[in-house]
Design an enzyme around this catalytic site. Structure first.
Site, mmCIF file in Angstrom:
data_model
loop_
_atom_site.group_PDB
_atom_site.id
_atom_site.type_symbol
_atom_site.label_atom_id
_atom_site.label_comp_id
_atom_site.label_asym_id
_atom_site.label_seq_id
_atom_site.Cartn_x
_atom_site.Cartn_y
_atom_site.Cartn_z
ATOM 1 N N GLY A 14 32.601 38.168 39.458
ATOM 2 C CA GLY A 14 33.454 38.710 38.402
ATOM 3 C C GLY A 14 33.947 37.605 37.489
ATOM 4 N N ASN A 109 33.222 33.979 46.999
ATOM 5 C CA ASN A 109 32.649 33.979 48.344
ATOM 6 C C ASN A 109 31.153 34.264 48.316
ATOM 7 O OD1 ASN A 109 34.937 35.612 47.608
ATOM 8 N ND2 ASN A 109 35.630 35.437 49.735
ATOM 9 N N THR A 137 37.825 32.807 41.757
ATOM 10 C CA THR A 137 38.000 34.236 42.027
ATOM 11 C C THR A 137 39.435 34.646 41.826
ATOM 12 O OG1 THR A 137 37.877 36.045 43.601
ATOM 13 C CG2 THR A 137 38.247 33.874 44.536
ATOM 14 N N ASP A 139 40.582 37.118 43.176
ATOM 15 C CA ASP A 139 41.030 37.711 44.437
ATOM 16 C C ASP A 139 41.806 36.711 45.293
ATOM 17 O OD1 ASP A 139 39.651 40.029 43.687
ATOM 18 O OD2 ASP A 139 37.799 39.318 44.612
ATOM 19 N N GLY A 185 41.636 43.137 43.580
ATOM 20 C CA GLY A 185 41.974 42.247 44.688
ATOM 21 C C GLY A 185 41.086 42.379 45.908
ATOM 22 N N ARG A 186 40.116 43.267 45.846
ATOM 23 C CA ARG A 186 39.167 43.477 46.939
ATOM 24 C C ARG A 186 39.903 43.753 48.265
ATOM 25 N NH1 ARG A 186 33.645 40.014 46.815
ATOM 26 N NH2 ARG A 186 33.096 41.379 45.105
ATOM 27 N N GLU A 242 42.962 48.914 43.978
ATOM 28 C CA GLU A 242 41.937 49.926 43.715
ATOM 29 C C GLU A 242 41.090 50.197 44.953
ATOM 30 O OE1 GLU A 242 39.714 48.295 40.424
ATOM 31 O OE2 GLU A 242 38.687 46.846 41.676
ATOM 32 N N ARG A 297 42.094 40.925 34.595
ATOM 33 C CA ARG A 297 41.269 39.825 35.106
ATOM 34 C C ARG A 297 40.901 38.836 34.011
ATOM 35 N NH1 ARG A 297 35.875 40.328 35.497
ATOM 36 N NH2 ARG A 297 35.521 42.470 36.101
#
Lengths: 402, 402
Positions: A14, A109, A137, A139, A185-186, A242, A297
């Site tokens: 992302g 990652n 990231t 996240d 934020g996964r 989400e 983001r």
């Protein structure tokens, strides 16, 4: 051509508000070190290697490199392709054809996994290749680093946005008592937690922050929590990732899987509409949701200056490591001090990062599971150029009839 | 107590990033003019009058008035209550009990209706009351004024956000070719149009801007437009007003009415999820939506400085008008020049504003109905502190095999 062959740089995963600062850091450092021949960018990460779409970064005008520092999204384009043994071997053959001996791979990652597979394929082929991962990231879930470039900027945006959304709900609580803010934020709560960084005291919203680390029992459990918060505050601003699932692992949207990416991450429909409907139907409270989505983001107009600087520095550090002959490592950020904030770059084996996630530690999540601790604020505020400047609150000076 | 009795100020309708600047303008000007006794704020607009929740604004510390300039949302609280003959008469009796002889009512079309009803009820009661409306609406749909305070700031936010969202889609078009950005704006396209203000040339996104003034034929017509844009650009960023209806007046979300407010405005569920699903099902293209929602309306960190200044000035102008004895008028903004931008305040009869809407003129909408014209850019760019600083775009310098 320099002694070290050519250098390749790519962006993956992302995009963020500062990933181009890392790109600028790589290119500037490579130009300074003069150890490489060409400085080559791959379009859309590893995809650009496999399709030989390469751009000459060493010949870009200086003003474009400067502008990259304030330009969001991935200027080279990005990808989520996962390398197989076959595509990794093919990628190495192509790198060899271009005499690329060093790779700076900017990503999270999954991208660390790509970097490792590339390095392994080169070893198998007896091709001398160094690969260094540059962390990126929003996240903030990479292990082995204090924090991740990209996080400070989304955290700053969401701290600002949530503070404003809370003020909006205060002004109009009789009409719209419930607001959900849906965030990214996964599988980790770092991004959700950032919405607390603009709170100006106890009882200030967001009133409920849902962390993937502390899932609600189920949809009705979540609704009960909203009702209790409403009873207490007369209004509720609730933050939901989400990807939020309930304690049984069911997505809160109650809907079907949307898709699964090549790294096995599952994507579900946005929970905002389902939660809004459920609050209206079951609690009889009018509800809305905001979903800043990719805007959060990527919002370049108020990035964290700390984040931008560090994103540049990890790019430059990757080049130093490559020049020194390092490979299969990721650059890290090591915090030296909270106040005044200071950090330096470090290094970690990429194998300790690839496909792993660092979730929020217990010490950062409040005992109610719906708030953050002072320890989190101490950790995160320097990363967002915090604390935020205060807002006005009118003094409670009632005007009484004469 | 001054010769003019007491002054009341209230905020009404949707809050904005700069509505508190108008409040500060009213209070500062009233303190300077020294024509009023107390300066009284009503909590939650006309609701605070009916419930006698008044705050003494004249005794607020100077630093709080200063901070109001950078504090979003309505510091006094807001409302969407519509006055009836009965409640208007009751409100006037309460105003009389507090010797309130002048009212500055900050709000949009509906609030102008409230101001007029209050003035009419005072006339009926033989009570000497002056009421001046202070314009405020992100929708920019008030007649008789060049533009509305609040619009410049949401327009600036969305110009910035859409530009970043377009860059995000460019970077990852192979994965996520379609993005919807859902925006506010009620029945006019002013807010949607603002997303075009960051475009850096022909073909740059957003590729489709849907205006309420140019509704799509129906859901399938909209999908055909998305497909055509995708065929042309390889990616689509489409902007949809949350109120978008098709040519038959059916909401695009395809869902039931959510609620109707006291002014008869109908609210439907968010179209973003329905459109995203439809694109995936019917076109087979992966789609996402961003819905900045109330965050866009309220984002204080990058307001337009022109907007903030003008919001203050219309508040101050209302006090001057009240001191001069004006009533049943609204302050307007009159543009003097585009470049360099200059505007002054003017005045219009409130009856020409109440419950009326100004939609986008044909001259501002492109012939394709999905873009804006240069005339719109000339109109809007000064309002957002534009043009925006440019972003980097890497030169297309392919690196070829030796």
């Amino acid at each position: 051509m320099g002694a070290g062959g050519n250098l390749l740089v790519a962006q993956s995963g992302g995009a963020t508000a500062v990933i181009n600062a890392s790109l600028a850091g790589v290119v500037r450092a490579a130009l300074e070190h003069r150890q490489f021949g060409a400085i080559i960018g791959a379009r859309h990460g590893i995809d650009g290697v496999l399709t030989e779409r390469f751009v000459d970064l060493g010949r870009q005008p200086a003003e474009i490199l400067d502008q990259l520092l304030t330009t969001p999204s991935a200027a080279l384009g990005t990808t989520r392709r996962r390398l197989t043994d076959e595509t990794a071997a093919r990628a190495v053959r192509i790198l060899a054809q271009y005499d690329i001996r060093a790779v700076a791979y900017i990503g999270g990652n999954d991208s660390a996994d790509t970097a490792l597979r590339l390095a392994a394929a080169a070893r198998d082929a007896g091709y001398d290749l160094r690969v260094v991962s540059v962390p990126k990231t929003i996240d903030n879930d990479l292990p082995g680093t204090d924090h991740c470039p990209g996080y400070g900027s989304i955290a700053r945006f969401l701290a600002l946005a949530a503070r404003d959304a809370v003020r909006d709900t205060e002004a109009t609580a009789a009409l719209y008592p419930v607001k959900f803010i849906e965030v990214m934020g996964r599988n980790a709560g770092w991004v959700a937690a950032a919405t607390a960084l603009g709170q100006d005291g106890d009882g200030d919203g967001p009133h409920l922050i849902f962390f993937p680390e502390r899932p609600p029992r189920d949809l009705h459990g979540l609704l009960e929590e909203v009702q209790r918060a409403y009873d207490r505050h007369g209004q509720v601003v609730a933050v939901v990732p989400e990807t939020l699932k309930d304690a049984q692992g069911r997505p809160l949207s109650g809907e079907d899987l949307s898709w699964t990416d090549p790294f096995g991450h599952r994507y579900y429909p946005s929970p905002g509409p389902a939660l809004t409907r459920a609050v209206e139907e079951h609690l009889g409270l009018r509800a809305r949701f905001d979903k800043p989505g990719t805007i959060a983001r990527m919002f370049a107009a108020c990035v964290s200056s700390v984040d931008r600087r560090e994103a540049y520095e990890v790019g430059a550090a990757a080049v130093r490591l490559l020049v020194e002959g390092a490979s299969e490592v990721m650059v890290t950020l090591e915090r030296v001090s909270d106040d005044p904030y200071a950090a330096t770059t470090g290094v970690i084996a990429a194998a300790k990062v690839a496909n792993r996630e660092r979730r929020m530690p217990d010490a950062f999540i409040g005992p109610d599971g719906r708030s953050v601790t002072d320890a989190f604020r101490t950790y995160a505020l320097p990363l967002i150029d915090g604390p935020l400047p205060p807002y006005a609150r009118l003094l409670d000076l009632p005007y009484l009839r004469a």
